[in-house]
Design an enzyme around this catalytic site. Sequence first.
Site, PDB file in Angstrom:
ATOM      1  N   GLY A  30       0.903  -0.929   0.207  1.00 13.51           N
ATOM      2  CA  GLY A  30       0.612  -0.214  -0.593  1.00 13.51           C
ATOM      3  C   GLY A  30       1.069   1.204   0.425  1.00 13.51           C
ATOM      4  O   GLY A  30       1.323   1.083   0.849  1.00 13.51           O
ATOM      5  N   GLY A  68      -0.027   4.150  -0.081  1.00 19.42           N
ATOM      6  CA  GLY A  68      -0.898   5.846   0.408  1.00 19.42           C
ATOM      7  C   GLY A  68      -0.395   6.133   1.261  1.00 19.42           C
ATOM      8  O   GLY A  68       1.076   6.580   1.039  1.00 19.42           O
ATOM      9  N   ARG A  82     -14.671   2.086  12.597  1.00 15.73           N
ATOM     10  CA  ARG A  82     -13.762   1.191  11.916  1.00 15.73           C
ATOM     11  C   ARG A  82     -14.481   0.113  11.158  1.00 15.73           C
ATOM     12  O   ARG A  82     -13.712  -0.772  10.282  1.00 15.73           O
ATOM     13  CB  ARG A  82     -12.436   0.729  12.696  1.00 15.73           C
ATOM     14  CG  ARG A  82     -11.851   2.178  12.989  1.00 15.73           C
ATOM     15  CD  ARG A  82     -10.603   1.977  14.030  1.00 15.73           C
ATOM     16  NE  ARG A  82      -9.301   2.947  14.392  1.00 15.73           N
ATOM     17  CZ  ARG A  82      -9.477   4.071  15.700  1.00 15.73           C
ATOM     18  NH1 ARG A  82     -11.064   3.502  16.353  1.00 15.73           N
ATOM     19  NH2 ARG A  82      -9.335   5.015  15.823  1.00 15.73           N
ATOM     20  N   ASN A 124      -7.658  -1.770   8.800  1.00 19.22           N
ATOM     21  CA  ASN A 124      -9.040  -1.253   9.980  1.00 19.22           C
ATOM     22  C   ASN A 124      -9.889  -2.342   9.475  1.00 19.22           C
ATOM     23  O   ASN A 124     -10.175  -2.093   8.194  1.00 19.22           O
ATOM     24  CB  ASN A 124      -9.107  -0.024  10.132  1.00 19.22           C
ATOM     25  CG  ASN A 124      -7.966   0.598  11.279  1.00 19.22           C
ATOM     26  OD1 ASN A 124      -7.948   0.025  12.008  1.00 19.22           O
ATOM     27  ND2 ASN A 124      -8.099   1.852  11.129  1.00 19.22           N
ATOM     28  N   HIS A 146      -8.633  -2.285  18.964  1.00 14.82           N
ATOM     29  CA  HIS A 146      -8.595  -0.646  18.045  1.00 14.82           C
ATOM     30  C   HIS A 146      -9.643  -0.453  17.699  1.00 14.82           C
ATOM     31  O   HIS A 146     -10.048  -0.079  16.582  1.00 14.82           O
ATOM     32  CB  HIS A 146      -7.527  -1.015  17.089  1.00 14.82           C
ATOM     33  CG  HIS A 146      -6.581   0.228  16.773  1.00 14.82           C
ATOM     34  ND1 HIS A 146      -6.485   1.850  17.267  1.00 14.82           N
ATOM     35  CD2 HIS A 146      -6.994   0.907  15.514  1.00 14.82           C
ATOM     36  CE1 HIS A 146      -6.541   1.883  16.767  1.00 14.82           C
ATOM     37  NE2 HIS A 146      -6.896   2.310  15.136  1.00 14.82           N
TER      38      HIS A 146
END
Length: 313
Positions: free
Chosen positions: A10, A12, A89, A121, A176
């Site tokens: 990824g 990003g 999330r 997530n 989380h």
Amino acid sequence: MDRKKITIVGAGNIGATLALLLARRETADITLIDINEGVAKGKALDIMEASPILGFNAHVHGTGDYAETAGSDVVIITAGFPRKPGMSRDDLLFKNFEVVKSVSEQIKKYSPDAFVIVVTNPLDAMTYTALKVTGFPKNKVMGMAGVLDSARFAYFISEKTGISVENINAFVIGGHGDDMVPLRKFTTVAGMPVTKFLSKEELEEVIQRTRFGGGEIVRLLKTGSAFYAPAASILEMVLAILWNKRKILSASVYLDGEAGEYYGASGLCVGVPIILGKEGVEEIIKLDLTDEEWADWRKSVESVKRLVEKLPL
């Protein structure tokens, strides 16, 4: 000596920021892989063009081909759909399950000896997905959340007390999500209890802000989620493993046996204190929590369990 090899899945904001942080520390050579190959190559090239100025010799390489990630020592999964304002999330569950599943299959194929750090997530459910799909030993697969949540908690305490962040040792466990468990008892300011510096009400305010710290940033950015602090948190975990620091950090790991029984979370990945070193998760530390913290913990575990039960694994 050959440098270690790290793959970041990824390219990003988190992936690219992490690539720069890792390269600057000359931690390893880095392969940045993305479904959009041009983005991975462009960001890798941009980072390398900064190397003469910043003075690092680690190499960052962009690709769209998993064959080029072969033999990685550590793989970090940041790929997936980000949260948008109003999303929890958990809303990301099925979209990101497909992403993490396919990435995990590629990791298993090309880097069977890698440590895997999951950032996508909903974190705990995605860590569980990566563990199950790769079939890797439980000490080698972990989710990055506790380091980030603890950092947010520490920063908010610093902001409220006016005391240096360097003096603050904060600790957050649990899933989380919005019912993570910031630990009052194990959070200190220069070794002194945090309650010496903050009233009960002030501390409660800080705890609430920590729980919704990610959402606060999502709301402000409007087009994405946090990336500087998450990237720094991953860096801390990678260095603990590659440099064998044996650091005590909070991370989402698979609980079974004695630890699973102690925490009442057998068969789940949830955030607990671990010792992180060259073997990955070297030890799970059993904390003596207050009744209130145990109640918060059980609520958090239930939330993680509900998500994991929905996964088609």
